[in-house]
Design a protein around this motif. Sequence first.
Motif, PDB file in Angstrom:
ATOM      1  N   GLY A 201     -14.214   7.467  -7.200  1.00 37.95           N
ATOM      2  CA  GLY A 201     -12.908   6.985  -7.631  1.00 37.95           C
ATOM      3  C   GLY A 201     -11.799   7.251  -6.641  1.00 37.95           C
ATOM      4  N   PHE A 202     -12.025   8.152  -5.689  1.00 39.40           N
ATOM      5  CA  PHE A 202     -10.970   8.522  -4.738  1.00 39.40           C
ATOM      6  C   PHE A 202     -10.712   7.386  -3.744  1.00 39.40           C
ATOM      7  CE2 PHE A 202      -9.074  10.394  -1.031  1.00 39.40           C
ATOM      8  CZ  PHE A 202      -8.300  11.444  -1.498  1.00 39.40           C
ATOM      9  N   GLU A 203     -11.750   6.922  -3.086  1.00 39.63           N
ATOM     10  CA  GLU A 203     -11.586   5.931  -2.025  1.00 39.63           C
ATOM     11  C   GLU A 203     -11.079   4.604  -2.566  1.00 39.63           C
ATOM     12  OE1 GLU A 203     -15.214   5.731   0.260  1.00 39.63           O
ATOM     13  OE2 GLU A 203     -15.411   7.912   0.237  1.00 39.63           O
ATOM     14  N   GLU A 204     -11.530   4.223  -3.761  1.00 43.03           N
ATOM     15  CA  GLU A 204     -11.117   2.940  -4.338  1.00 43.03           C
ATOM     16  C   GLU A 204      -9.599   2.877  -4.519  1.00 43.03           C
ATOM     17  OE1 GLU A 204     -15.329   3.681  -5.868  1.00 43.03           O
ATOM     18  OE2 GLU A 204     -13.551   4.826  -5.279  1.00 43.03           O
ATOM     19  N   GLN A 205      -8.981   4.014  -4.817  1.00 48.85           N
ATOM     20  CA  GLN A 205      -7.531   4.027  -5.061  1.00 48.85           C
ATOM     21  C   GLN A 205      -6.711   3.943  -3.776  1.00 48.85           C
ATOM     22  OE1 GLN A 205      -6.170   6.904  -8.159  1.00 48.85           O
ATOM     23  NE2 GLN A 205      -8.366   7.317  -8.479  1.00 48.85           N
ATOM     24  N   LEU A 206      -7.399   4.055  -2.628  1.00 47.53           N
ATOM     25  CA  LEU A 206      -6.702   3.946  -1.349  1.00 47.53           C
ATOM     26  C   LEU A 206      -6.865   2.570  -0.719  1.00 47.53           C
ATOM     27  CD1 LEU A 206      -7.366   7.461   0.240  1.00 47.53           C
ATOM     28  CD2 LEU A 206      -5.308   6.622  -0.917  1.00 47.53           C
ATOM     29  N   VAL A 207      -7.591   1.668  -1.402  1.00 53.65           N
ATOM     30  CA  VAL A 207      -7.660   0.283  -0.948  1.00 53.65           C
ATOM     31  C   VAL A 207      -6.338  -0.391  -1.317  1.00 53.65           C
ATOM     32  CG1 VAL A 207      -8.797  -1.955  -1.241  1.00 53.65           C
ATOM     33  CG2 VAL A 207     -10.173   0.148  -1.169  1.00 53.65           C
TER      34      VAL A 207
END
Length: 443
Positions: A201-207
């Motif tokens: 869930g971390f990386e998806e929120q930085l897209v």
Amino acid sequence: MQVTETLNEGLKRGYAITLTADELDAKVHEKLAEAQPEVEMKGFRKGKVPMALLRKQFGQRLLGESMQEAIDGAMSKHFEDTGDRPAMQPEVKMTNEDWSEGDDVHVEMNYEKLPDVPEIDLTDLSVTKPVAKASDEDVEEALKNLAETAQDFKERQDGVKSKDGDQVVIDFVGKVDGEAFEGGAAEDYPLTLGSNSFIPGFEEQLVGVTKGEEKAVEVTFPEEYGAENLAGKAAVFDVTVKEVKKPVAAEIDDELAKKFGAEDLEGLKGQIRERLEAEYQGAARQVVKRRLLDVLDEKVQFDLPPSLVDAEAKQIAHQLYHEDNPDDHGHDHGEIEPTDEHKTLAERRVRLGLLLAEIGNQHEVQVTDAEMTQAIMNQARQYPGQERAFFDFVRQNQQMQQQLRAPIFEDKVVDVILDKAKVEENEVAKEDLQKMLDELDEV
């Protein structure tokens, strides 16, 4: 010992074996006499125990052992005298089930013999082998793909939003219940979005972020997270995006070559050409082997043991079932009835297997200990951390050893045949070679 033929039909054989009571008694007596010098018993010196007492004490125990040895001996002599080689373990059963001591022993033995495989003149065989060379275009294409795998990242223009696959350079501080926790902070951290290297869930929120943006990323640590104080906890990471970079293929130059262990670009091209041609040779080997087996299958016909064909057909049906049903990992699916197509394929495999075995025996083909060790090591690599246990398991399992030995033996026999047969090389394009390879999988 009397052996009488009861069945001789095709490859099926049946025999009635009679072990007389006198022969069995003599066998027991022989065992007792052999043991007598070493037997000690109260009231008698070592080696002086009377035979009658020994028979009373040990006779019953030796009776079954003597019976089995006599029958096994009769079977071994029968196969030695007739030259028959059973296709599978002979079926042996005692026919006078009400037997009691003093009676003759009647045994029935049934088996299917391996057929006599006709000899063929290997020099009379002919087969065409495709040969593909690695062109300059092939090398350049492979080099381009290699450069893409060794990608670099180039900074995007200010204001351009990040995409999956981009690299973001970030500072972050993680907090649980408003308190920063150990190991939860970093500066100038290069994170490739989509790499799944951070908490789910971390990386998806930085897209979709841009350079200079600040973002609170909310995640929950997995229940099985390594740090017990964080497992299952909700956390907030205060993230500052310092750079957004897009992926770009590495430059095709000497520096790229050095990354892959070559001295310079020309050296790397040479390595790529060798690798490509080794791949083409491997593919050509599969094609010419199939063509050779097709030639052999058409050239030689002989009776096949039904039991071997049935067993092979069931194995094929079982294997194809699991290929069609990859989610079914168990073996409680009930019996899978082989189709006519499975039986036809089984006949081909059994016929070729017997033929290659005969050719291999004629030319004294052997699988060496070094080849077996290498095969075991190759298989063991599929079980990281358990290589030694796998190695020991194979060493103690004859069936597993045979499964590893069989393909090595087959390939060595194929080499013998190809060395003697007429092999005509035909240069083809790599695309045509790939098409030939694909057609093998469809058969």
